[in-house]
Design an enzyme around this catalytic site. Structure first.
Site, PDB file in Angstrom:
ATOM      1  N   LYS A  21      -8.487  15.176 -31.536  1.00  0.00           N
ATOM      2  CA  LYS A  21      -7.964  15.509 -30.210  1.00  0.00           C
ATOM      3  C   LYS A  21      -8.688  14.679 -29.150  1.00  0.00           C
ATOM      4  CE  LYS A  21      -6.951  19.613 -27.339  1.00  0.00           C
ATOM      5  NZ  LYS A  21      -7.066  21.072 -27.262  1.00  0.00           N
ATOM      6  N   SER A  30      -5.453  27.284 -28.307  1.00  0.00           N
ATOM      7  CA  SER A  30      -4.989  25.890 -28.333  1.00  0.00           C
ATOM      8  C   SER A  30      -5.027  25.210 -29.692  1.00  0.00           C
ATOM      9  CB  SER A  30      -5.796  25.052 -27.337  1.00  0.00           C
ATOM     10  OG  SER A  30      -5.313  25.266 -26.041  1.00  0.00           O
ATOM     11  N   SER A  54      -2.764  23.662 -26.488  1.00  0.00           N
ATOM     12  CA  SER A  54      -2.905  22.313 -25.977  1.00  0.00           C
ATOM     13  C   SER A  54      -3.133  21.257 -27.058  1.00  0.00           C
ATOM     14  CB  SER A  54      -4.058  22.248 -24.972  1.00  0.00           C
ATOM     15  OG  SER A  54      -5.298  22.498 -25.614  1.00  0.00           O
TER      16      SER A  54
END
Lengths: 98, 531
Positions: B103, B202, B178
């Site tokens: 990420k 997330s 997210s």
């Protein structure tokens, strides 16, 4: 809407947040914030008298270590990220008025 | 129940890794742990694995946009180096040679790290996040950095400054967020596993929306060193993988504290000792793969009635209840109970998260790194202009709210009030875990929404986090496991929440469920019942 955010409050929050919102953005932010605060006000249904605020879920203790330098000279890598630099230093706009 | 797996090969039909050289499609059907085994056995090389993933990326990335940055040559070069180390016997861990996606809010030395924000467009960190460094030292090879909501503020990956990611199961739908890029990349075979971060769901929610496994460990299990902070008291780094076994193996690796032996790190950086954050717990009980046992006999599982009430989609409710039934049929003691205060979790969470975010994001001021607005004549004007131009609308919204609830005059009424409610929520969970080993429920109220559907009403989007945020407020471990699909083919996730430090219980329950479900699917295929 229960929470009406005044112009003064918007101005004040803008200073704290260091954000400069355009007229339209500002009205949207005022509306959004009011709505969120209306929603957050739901917490007032709960009687929290005598409840200690909990910032961390575990009893956290600070961990100490020797203060020794472990990294080498990274100034080149760090300064390469700077928007502006001069003589191995970060360059900024004028801080004091002339 | 029909489940569409558009990219990852048909799981039930796959073979156990053999010694023979494998075809590329075959490599992509392996889980991370299976691939690691195949590489150690010499059936596949790390370079072949990376080539297979890069080939898949070539096919689908243009459509899906899982990544912000992909460095193909670097990835192949690293894979070659790792392969040599494996052959020399220097790397023998389960993830050695396995390609991973990271990420883009995890710092990677020498690789751009944007947090999906314009303000960090050109930021190249000089150090690597501890979790990523642990993976690299275990021989995992980074493919690139995945798309996300800007600074992880969002549930759809639509607030990214670099464009949306599409759900591999239905491209007109979001992947969740997210960590949407990480989840979509795993689902699409654009990586073998990925790292995400979970502040309010997330990791778990995009895993649910993309039909993969995602886990948030107990707060403090994985070092946050090098994770760009959002809500520091809530943030945890977690794994996303195709199987529960993968997640257990990844978590074991990233939670380790011994990764930083003296010497030089993978990128030649000085790596003297381990670097942690102040809340890292340095747990000794991180042998998570030891819990992968197919057995739930006598396990006490509680289903909160409030998690199955108003707002929950009918198809999601049905799939989750079916999962609970399957566990009960195999010996778990499943019952409904009242978990109190569920409706107060969202307002408490958004107050605390916004407060911490507004404080954490003060550092983005255009001085030392990132974007700087032009045309400002003095310092304060430059700060304001930089932040106003550099941040997107959702980030500004949360910074404004956070600044407000922390301001003098409102601090007690909002921020401290939320922290008091957090204490009450933690107590409600303590009471629940006195009676249950695990809490079972849905991950999200609906399957993945359509693109563009969520952003117009932020409050409505926040309400979608109702089943995930409590685990962050109370510091609890929780896992999302696929448990079906709706009539449109969109995946549904099952959530298992454990008490603090009880990852092994939820992993065992999740693993058991996964094995039971797979056995059921295989039986359906054999008997022709698969509709």
């Amino acid at each position: 809407m229960a929470n009406i955010i005044s112009d003064e409050t918007m101005e004040y929050v803008g200073i704290l947040a260091k954000l400069e919102l355009s007229g339209e953005e500002r009205e949207q932010a005022r509306k959004d914030m009011g709505r969120m605060l209306d929603y957050i006000d739901k917490l007032n249904e709960l009687d929290t008298a005598g409840v200690e605020p909990m910032s961390h879920v575990f009893p956290a203790q600070n961990v100490f270590r020797e203060d020794v330098v472990t990294n080498g000279d990274e100034s080149e890598g760090i300064l390469s990220n700077a928007p502006a630099e001069k003589d191995n230093m970060f360059a900024v706009p004028n801080v004091m008025s002339r | 129940m029909r489940e569409v797996l558009p990219f990852a090969g048909q799981r039930s039909a796959r073979q156990v890794p053999g010694k023979e050289k494998r075809q590329i499609m075959d490599i992509l059907s392996l889980s991370a742990v299976e691939l690691g085994t195949a590489i150690r056995e010499g059936a596949v090389t790390a370079v072949e694995a990376m080539e297979a993933v890069l080939g898949r990326i070539e096919e689908s990335e243009e459509k899906l946009h899982c990544y912000i940055t992909i460095e193909k040559e670097k990835a192949l070069e690293k894979a070659g180096q790792v392969q040599k180390k494996i052959e020399a016997g220097e790397l023998a861990g389960p993830l050695a040679g396995v390609p991973v996606a990271v990420k883009d809010n995890l710092c990677t030395a020498g690789r751009r790290t944007t947090c999906a924000s314009r303000i960090l467009e050109n930021f190249v960190p000089t150090y690597t996040a501890e979790a990523v460094r642990n993976l690299e030292q275990a021989g995992a090879v980074i493919i690139g950095k995945t798309n996300m909501d800007e600074f992880a503020f969002g549930s759809t990956t639509e607030t990214s400054a670099y464009g949306v990611t599409r759900n591999p199961h239905q491209p007109e739908h979001v992947p969740g967020g997210s960590s949407g890029g990480s989840a979509a990349a795993v689902a699409a075979g654009e990586c073998f596993f990925a790292l995400g971060s979970d502040t309010g769901g997330s990791v778990r929610q995009p895993a649910s929306h993309c039909g993969v496994v995602g886990m948030k460990p107990t707060y403090g299990t994985v070092s946050r060193y090098g994770l760009v902070a959002y809500g520091s008291s809530l943030d945890q780094i977690g794994p996303l993988g195709r199987t529960v076994e993968d997640c257990a193996a990844i978590l074991e690796t990233i939670a380790a504290s011994g990764g930083g032996a003296l010497g030089s790190g993978p990128d030649g950086e000085a790596a003297a000792g381990t670097r942690k954050d102040s809340t890292y717990l340095n747990r000794k009980d991180i042998d998570f793969t030891s819990s992968l046992k197919k057995d739930v006999k006598g396990m006490r599982i509680g289903m909160p009635r409030d998690y199955f009430g108003q707002g929950l989609d009918g198809e999601v409710a049905k799939a989750v209840r079916m999962a609970a039934k399957l566990l009960a049929e195999n010996g778990a003691v499943v019952e409904e109970f009242d978990l109190n205060l569920v409706e107060y979790a969202i307002p408490a969470y958004y107050t605390i998260a916004a407060a911490e975010a507004s404080s954490n994001l003060e550092r983005f001021d255009g001085i030392k790194y990132g974007y700087r607005a032009s045309g400002a004549e003095e310092l304060h004007q430059m700060y304001k202009k930089t932040r106003s131009e550099g941040f997107g609308p959702e980030v500004k919204r949360r910074i404004m709210l956070g600044s407000f609830v922390l301001s003098s005059g409102y601090y007690d009424a909002y921020y401290l009030k939320a922290l008091r409610v957090k204490a009450m929520i933690k107590k409600a969970f303590d009471q629940a875990f006195a009676g249950y080993d695990c809490i079972l429920g849905p991950v999200a109220p609906t399957t993945a929404p359509r693109l563009g559907e969520s952003l117009s009403d932020p409050l409505k989007m926040y309400l979608g986090d109702i089943y995930t945020i409590s685990a962050n407020l109370a510091g609890l471990p929780a896992i999302s496991v696929p448990c079906g699909a709706d009539s449109r083919g969109l995946p549904i996730g099952l959530q298992l929440i454990g008490d603090c430090f009880q990852e092994k219980k939820i992993l065992q329950a999740a693993y058991t469920y996964e094995q039971l479900r797979r056995a059921g699917q295989e039986k359906a295929v054999r008997t022709g019942e698969g509709r």
